[in-house]
Design a protein around this motif. Sequence first.
Motif, mmCIF file in Angstrom:
data_model
loop_
_atom_site.group_PDB
_atom_site.id
_atom_site.type_symbol
_atom_site.label_atom_id
_atom_site.label_comp_id
_atom_site.label_asym_id
_atom_site.label_seq_id
_atom_site.Cartn_x
_atom_site.Cartn_y
_atom_site.Cartn_z
ATOM 1 N N ALA A 1 0.846 -1.185 0.000
ATOM 2 C CA ALA A 1 0.000 0.000 0.000
ATOM 3 C C ALA A 1 0.889 1.245 0.000
ATOM 4 C CB ALA A 1 -0.898 0.000 1.240
ATOM 5 N N VAL A 2 0.267 2.404 -0.077
ATOM 6 C CA VAL A 2 1.005 3.656 0.078
ATOM 7 C C VAL A 2 1.708 3.635 1.434
ATOM 8 C CG1 VAL A 2 0.721 6.151 0.410
ATOM 9 C CG2 VAL A 2 -0.495 4.986 -1.430
ATOM 10 N N ASP A 3 2.976 3.993 1.451
ATOM 11 C CA ASP A 3 3.732 3.950 2.698
ATOM 12 C C ASP A 3 3.297 5.083 3.616
ATOM 13 O OD1 ASP A 3 5.852 3.088 4.491
ATOM 14 O OD2 ASP A 3 6.778 4.996 3.965
ATOM 15 N N PRO A 4 2.753 4.762 4.783
ATOM 16 C CA PRO A 4 2.229 5.814 5.654
ATOM 17 C C PRO A 4 3.318 6.703 6.236
ATOM 18 C CG PRO A 4 2.200 3.719 6.792
ATOM 19 C CD PRO A 4 2.572 3.414 5.377
ATOM 20 N N TRP A 5 4.495 6.126 6.508
ATOM 21 C CA TRP A 5 5.530 6.917 7.168
ATOM 22 C C TRP A 5 6.189 7.893 6.215
ATOM 23 C CZ3 TRP A 5 4.748 6.973 12.046
ATOM 24 C CH2 TRP A 5 4.122 5.885 12.644
ATOM 25 N N TRP B 1 13.348 -2.980 13.508
ATOM 26 C CA TRP B 1 14.402 -1.994 13.284
ATOM 27 C C TRP B 1 14.041 -1.033 12.156
ATOM 28 C CZ3 TRP B 1 14.899 -7.242 13.364
ATOM 29 C CH2 TRP B 1 14.943 -7.913 12.143
ATOM 30 N N GLU B 2 13.304 -1.513 11.158
ATOM 31 C CA GLU B 2 12.866 -0.621 10.088
ATOM 32 C C GLU B 2 11.767 0.313 10.578
ATOM 33 O OE1 GLU B 2 11.796 -3.153 6.847
ATOM 34 O OE2 GLU B 2 13.883 -3.501 6.257
ATOM 35 N N LEU B 3 10.817 -0.229 11.339
ATOM 36 C CA LEU B 3 9.750 0.597 11.895
ATOM 37 C C LEU B 3 10.323 1.633 12.856
ATOM 38 C CD1 LEU B 3 6.748 1.250 12.193
ATOM 39 C CD2 LEU B 3 6.596 -0.566 13.916
ATOM 40 N N ALA B 4 11.319 1.232 13.655
ATOM 41 C CA ALA B 4 11.946 2.179 14.577
ATOM 42 C C ALA B 4 12.611 3.317 13.818
ATOM 43 C CB ALA B 4 12.973 1.461 15.455
ATOM 44 N N GLY B 5 13.272 2.996 12.711
ATOM 45 C CA GLY B 5 13.919 4.033 11.918
ATOM 46 C C GLY B 5 12.920 4.966 11.267
ATOM 47 N N GLN B 6 11.824 4.434 10.760
ATOM 48 C CA GLN B 6 10.806 5.275 10.126
ATOM 49 C C GLN B 6 10.149 6.207 11.131
ATOM 50 O OE1 GLN B 6 8.627 1.899 8.453
ATOM 51 N NE2 GLN B 6 8.923 2.753 6.422
ATOM 52 N N THR B 7 9.747 5.653 12.263
ATOM 53 C CA THR B 7 9.074 6.481 13.264
ATOM 54 C C THR B 7 10.025 7.515 13.862
ATOM 55 O OG1 THR B 7 9.458 4.711 14.878
ATOM 56 C CG2 THR B 7 7.288 4.800 13.846
ATOM 57 N N MET B 8 11.291 7.138 14.071
ATOM 58 C CA MET B 8 12.281 8.095 14.569
ATOM 59 C C MET B 8 12.454 9.236 13.587
ATOM 60 S SD MET B 8 15.621 9.046 13.769
ATOM 61 C CE MET B 8 16.435 7.606 13.080
ATOM 62 N N THR B 9 12.510 8.920 12.304
ATOM 63 C CA THR B 9 12.701 9.954 11.286
ATOM 64 C C THR B 9 11.563 10.956 11.305
ATOM 65 O OG1 THR B 9 13.941 8.411 9.879
ATOM 66 C CG2 THR B 9 13.004 10.364 8.814
ATOM 67 N N VAL B 10 10.318 10.456 11.362
ATOM 68 C CA VAL B 10 9.169 11.359 11.380
ATOM 69 C C VAL B 10 9.112 12.117 12.704
ATOM 70 C CG1 VAL B 10 6.666 11.546 11.113
ATOM 71 C CG2 VAL B 10 7.925 9.856 9.780
ATOM 72 N N ASP B 11 9.510 11.478 13.791
ATOM 73 C CA ASP B 11 9.533 12.166 15.073
ATOM 74 C C ASP B 11 10.486 13.353 15.029
ATOM 75 O OD1 ASP B 11 8.464 12.119 17.798
ATOM 76 O OD2 ASP B 11 10.522 11.745 18.422
ATOM 77 N N ARG B 12 11.649 13.173 14.424
ATOM 78 C CA ARG B 12 12.617 14.259 14.353
ATOM 79 C C ARG B 12 12.184 15.328 13.348
ATOM 80 N NH1 ARG B 12 17.292 13.292 17.173
ATOM 81 N NH2 ARG B 12 18.365 14.909 15.972
ATOM 82 N N LEU C 1 15.935 0.473 20.276
ATOM 83 C CA LEU C 1 16.258 1.006 18.952
ATOM 84 C C LEU C 1 16.048 2.514 18.880
ATOM 85 C CD1 LEU C 1 14.550 -1.844 16.922
ATOM 86 C CD2 LEU C 1 16.996 -1.341 16.865
ATOM 87 N N TRP C 2 15.025 3.012 19.552
ATOM 88 C CA TRP C 2 14.718 4.442 19.497
ATOM 89 C C TRP C 2 15.776 5.310 20.175
ATOM 90 C CZ3 TRP C 2 8.904 3.553 20.869
ATOM 91 C CH2 TRP C 2 8.149 3.478 19.693
ATOM 92 N N GLN C 3 16.595 4.727 21.040
ATOM 93 C CA GLN C 3 17.586 5.525 21.771
ATOM 94 C C GLN C 3 18.867 5.737 20.976
ATOM 95 O OE1 GLN C 3 16.394 7.056 24.363
ATOM 96 N NE2 GLN C 3 14.527 5.836 24.079
#
Length: 292
Positions: free
Chosen positions: A38-42, A70-81, A129-131
Amino acid sequence: MKYGFIFTGSDPTLAVELAVLAEQSGWDGFFVWEGIWAVDPWSTLAAAAVVTERIRLGTMLTPVPRRRPWELAGQTMTVDRLSGGRVILSAGLGVPEDVEARFWIFETDPGRRVRAEQLDESLELMQELWQGEPFEHSGAHFRAARTEEMLPPPIIQQPRIPTWVVGVWPRLRSMRRVVRYDGWIPNYAPPGATGVAGPEAQQVHYTPEVAAEAIAWLHAERSAAGLADRPFDVVQEGTTTGTDAAADAALVRPWAEAGATWWLDSNWQVPADEVADYARARVAAGPPSPTR
């Protein structure tokens, strides 16, 4: 009570447009759905993050067992920043194969028990992973060897990105998972039922009175676990008109009184060719807040 809008369409350009409109129109959160193939939400939320300033951004919801943590952690971290700390992660087991085969076209459903194990281990692993610091992990489903090299930056929100978790009331194993995190996305298994109630049955059987009972249990369990002083959200999803303020407020009020802290407005029945017009109009009308 805070108010979010769930975009049920698939056009990422429209989603970014709506996120801006939602912020301008007084909403507190903007959410997109996450699918398989699907369309990538992140990616969509990353684009929304750089053109908004206040509104919180997230998925409704992410099937965490279907993702590499680890991929989800990287995506969410990127959007968080990118957003300056405005991300919410909504986490669930994902739909079973016997309920929606479309989401299992690339793999076989390992079953609810295994997906529950993967959800628990993924959420625990993501805390590390988020740290963005060296650590190691050895679990039933995932491993992480320690490294000191090429570490990503940490998330902005601490101690973690707020994580809302699906829990089935009154199934205590499911609900105890919710206790450990930052919010509850309700599912309901009526007494005597063999499974979780479907969307239509949920509307009939999951009432504000049932919600109040479950919320009281959650707060008591969090207090016993020493978590009473940490923020905790309770989500209620529903459909309001945007045209009848009194009726909309009357629909939301009992859930707020029961203890819900977020109302997420959605309408999954709108045909795909009408989603754009519907979403623009509903978002522009603003949230169903009694103070508007």
